[in-house]
Design an enzyme around this catalytic site. Sequence first.
Site, short mmCIF file in Angstrom:
data_model
loop_
_atom_site.label_atom_id
_atom_site.label_comp_id
_atom_site.label_asym_id
_atom_site.label_seq_id
_atom_site.Cartn_x
_atom_site.Cartn_y
_atom_site.Cartn_z
CG ASP A 116 0.46 -15.48 5.10
OD1 ASP A 116 -0.25 -16.39 5.54
OD2 ASP A 116 1.08 -14.66 5.81
CE LYS A 117 -3.20 -12.78 -4.02
NZ LYS A 117 -4.39 -11.97 -4.30
#
Length: 252
Positions: A116-117
């Site tokens: 994920d970011k």
Amino acid sequence: MSKTAKVAQLRLDRLLANMGYGSRREIGLLTGAGLVVLDGVPLHDAGQRIPVTPDLATRMTVDGAPLDPPPGLTLLLHKPLGVTCSHKEAGALVYALLPERWRRRDPALSTVGRLDKETSGLLLLTDDGALLHRIISPKANVAKRYQVSLDRPLRGDESAILASGTLMLEGEEKPLLPVEMEIQAATRVAVTLHEGRYHQVRRMFAAMGNHVLSLHRDRVGGLALPVDLAAGDFRVMTDSDIGAVFASGAAA
Ligand code: URA
């Protein structure tokens, strides 16, 4: 280069164009000017076929600089927070951490799965599609370990729930495979997963009434994120690094 890759022979202009050095016409200009050198000898024929061996980067120079790593390139990268594992989404992308020319390579480098970011840590990238599929295949059972910090102290039943192989994530129909959890403090754990569902760590703690504050992957299979690799930096993986990914004892 992965053990599965064969030594291909490619026309010099095709090889260099595929590595992002320019169009085939531009490569012709470089060879014409004697700026492509193999084993100390300028190559004037852009059409000559070159065996693409992993040591090519140590034997060839282009305009006086060592050749980039040839195709069959696999990297380990320390993903910083705030960058996205995507070729085309808006905002900061993980590929922007690589040298500019590498973004024009064909075959392209792709991330092996995604983080994920807002997850940091060990991320693999490769241009070797067969290797990528071998790593993500459920058959290979490449475990991934995450260091997790939680918003609320553990209740006490989390290890047993995760180990049971019965936890259901919202909106899914199959329970999670068993997850190993190591408690480090009341709000800090390490978890080792044997599958990779969307936002899995965040969703599994949400399913147990908690909230993940930070998430960092420090191990993929038997390969640990090197302690001296700063966030945003990467290394070319050796055959032994790739072997370590498939080595058992991943949770060690
Ligand atoms: N689980 C998550 O929730 N996010 C990741 O990036 C990886 C695993």
